[in-house]
Design a protein around this motif. Sequence first.
Motif, PDB file in Angstrom:
ATOM      1  N   MET A  56     -74.190  19.358 -58.343  1.00 14.36           N
ATOM      2  CA  MET A  56     -72.464  19.320 -58.983  1.00 14.36           C
ATOM      3  C   MET A  56     -71.327  19.938 -59.336  1.00 14.36           C
ATOM      4  N   CYS A  57     -71.894  21.054 -59.275  1.00 19.74           N
ATOM      5  CA  CYS A  57     -70.983  22.149 -59.564  1.00 19.74           C
ATOM      6  C   CYS A  57     -70.284  22.578 -58.530  1.00 19.74           C
ATOM      7  N   ILE A 102     -78.478  26.253 -65.490  1.00 18.33           N
ATOM      8  CA  ILE A 102     -79.961  26.296 -64.660  1.00 18.33           C
ATOM      9  C   ILE A 102     -80.952  26.917 -65.195  1.00 18.33           C
ATOM     10  N   PRO A 133     -72.689  26.722 -66.201  1.00 20.46           N
ATOM     11  CA  PRO A 133     -73.736  25.704 -65.927  1.00 20.46           C
ATOM     12  C   PRO A 133     -74.806  26.636 -65.112  1.00 20.46           C
ATOM     13  N   ALA A 134     -74.391  28.167 -64.453  1.00 28.24           N
ATOM     14  CA  ALA A 134     -75.731  29.007 -64.762  1.00 28.24           C
ATOM     15  C   ALA A 134     -76.561  29.088 -65.191  1.00 28.24           C
ATOM     16  N   ALA A 164     -82.181  20.247 -62.920  1.00 26.77           N
ATOM     17  CA  ALA A 164     -81.562  21.373 -62.815  1.00 26.77           C
ATOM     18  C   ALA A 164     -80.775  21.566 -61.486  1.00 26.77           C
ATOM     19  N   THR A 165     -81.289  20.390 -60.674  1.00 26.37           N
ATOM     20  CA  THR A 165     -80.720  20.244 -58.719  1.00 26.37           C
ATOM     21  C   THR A 165     -79.496  19.760 -59.258  1.00 26.37           C
ATOM     22  N   ALA A 166     -79.787  18.812 -60.115  1.00 25.08           N
ATOM     23  CA  ALA A 166     -78.725  18.141 -60.362  1.00 25.08           C
ATOM     24  C   ALA A 166     -77.348  18.897 -60.392  1.00 25.08           C
ATOM     25  N   LEU A 167     -77.302  19.261 -61.310  1.00 22.24           N
ATOM     26  CA  LEU A 167     -76.643  20.187 -61.761  1.00 22.24           C
ATOM     27  C   LEU A 167     -76.013  21.103 -60.402  1.00 22.24           C
ATOM     28  N   LEU A 168     -76.809  21.860 -59.971  1.00 22.85           N
ATOM     29  CA  LEU A 168     -76.138  22.653 -58.638  1.00 22.85           C
ATOM     30  C   LEU A 168     -75.953  22.060 -57.701  1.00 22.85           C
TER      31      LEU A 168
END
Lengths: 361, 127
Positions: free
Chosen positions: A248-249, A272, A268-269, A242-246
Motif C-alpha cells: 500500500m505504500c 516493515i 514505513p520502511a 508487513a506485506t500489506a504495508l509494502l
Amino acid sequence: MILATVLVAYASFLGWVVDIFLTRSAWVTRSPRAALHLWHASVVGFLLGVAGSLVVVEHDVLEHSLMWLLHADKGLLHLAYSGSNQVDELWNVSILLLAATTTLFICVAAKKISTAGRERSAHRVMATMQPSQESPNLNGVSLVDHAAAAVYCVPGRRGENRILVTSGAYSLLTPDQLSAVIEHERTHLRHRHHGAIMFADIVHTLLGWSGVLRHYPQQVRRLSEMVADDCAAKRWGDRAVATALLKMCTVSTPEQGHNLVAMTGADPAERIRRLLADSRSPNVGPFPRLVSVAAATLALFPLAAILTPAARIAGSVHAEQAASEFAKAESQNAPVKPPTRFDQIEILPCAACASTWPLTT
Amino acid sequence: MRSFGELEADIMRLVWERGEPVTVRSLVDTLNESRTLAYTTVITVTERLREKGLLTRTRFGKSYRYTATISADDYSARLMAQVLDASDDRSGALMRFAGQLNPTEADALRAALARDAAETSKPARQR
C-alpha cells in the motif's frame, strides 16, 4: 529559590535530555507502548515543573529583591507584602504568566480540535453515504469507491468512529492482509492515538520555538504506528501486516520520501523491517511495572518537590507547644529537654498564601 | 442523542438520495421516522451545511428548498484526494495506514519479504 531552580532544572532535563534519550534509544522499537507512556509522563512532568516553578517564584523573587534593595527584615517584609494591594501586580507577575500560558494553551487546543473535527466530520459524511457492507471482512467498515489504495480511520465520539477502505485497497490486498490493516486502524481508535497526537501537536505549537521536547510529535506518531502494527500482527501475523504495508505504500522519488518521513515521523520502511525482525519484547515480567513506576515518578516529581518544604514543617505546631512548655519549665527552674530544631524556624501566618510558610534564611 | 456531526451526514445523504431540491420540512419528516428531532435542530444543521458550501438554497414560496452543490461522487473524490495528498498528513485528523517509500527501499524490502517467506516455508528442521 532552591526549589524554583530545582523545578526549572528538572523541566529542562526532561525537555532536552529525556527527549533525546527517548528519541534515539533502540529499546523503544521493542516496546513502543512503554515508550509512549514515558513520553507522555515526561511531558506532564515538564509542564508541572514549569508551572510549579512559576508558582514558587512568585513568593521568592519579590521578597528577596526587596530584602537586598532595602535591607529590610525578611519577616517584616513578608508581613508587609502579604496583604498589600499596591504590590498585587508585581506579586502576581508569575501567576499572570502562568494564567496567560494556560489561556494560550486552551485557545490553541480549541482551534486545533475544531479544525480536526471539521475535517473528520466531512469524512464521516462520506462514510455514511456508502451502502452498508455485506462482507464479514468489512464489518463496521465503510468501502469507498476510489481507484487508489488507501485505508484510514476517522476518530470521533463513542459510536462515531469510522474506518474507510477504498475499492483500490480492497482489490489489492488478500483477505488476511485487509483484516490485518483494519485491525491496525481499530487499534488506533481503541487506544485513542489521535488524542495523543493532538496533545503533542498543541504542546509543540506552544513550546516548539524553544526547542524543548522537539521530537515529541514525531515520536508519538512513530510509536503509535508501531503499537498498532503489533496488535494487528498478534492476530494476523507479522508477514500479513508487513506485506500489506509494502503493497500500500506509494513509491516516491527519494527527495519526496525523505521530507514525508521527517514530517510524519512514521517511516514505513522502519515498520516493515521491524515486523520482519520480530524483536519485540513480550509484555511480561517486571518490565511493565517498572515502566509504570518510572512514568509516575517522571510526571509527579514536581508536585513532590513543591510539597517537600511544607512537609518539613508538618508537625511544627507540636514544636511550638514544646517551646512554650520549655519556657514555662525554665521559669520554674525544672530541668527539661530543649525543643527540637524546629524552633529555629520562624512560623509566620501569610495572608497571601493562606498557609504557614517557613522563612528559612 | 447523536451529535450534529452525525446529523450533518444524515442530511447530506438524504439530499443526495433525493436528487432534487428538498424542503426542511420533508427532511424533518423523513429523519423523524428513526428518531425525534425538532424542526429548529434540523434547520440549524442545514443552514450550517449551507455555510460550509455543501448546500445551496432557492426560494420556494414562503420557505426554501436545498440542493447539494456538488455530487456525492465529486465530494468523495475531493476528500480522497485530500487523504492521498501526502503533504497534508501533518494534521493528524485522520490516521492513514501507509505512507511513501523511496524506490531503493521498496525493492530492498520486497526482497527481504520474499526471503522471509522462503525461510518460513522451509521445514522447521532446516532453518
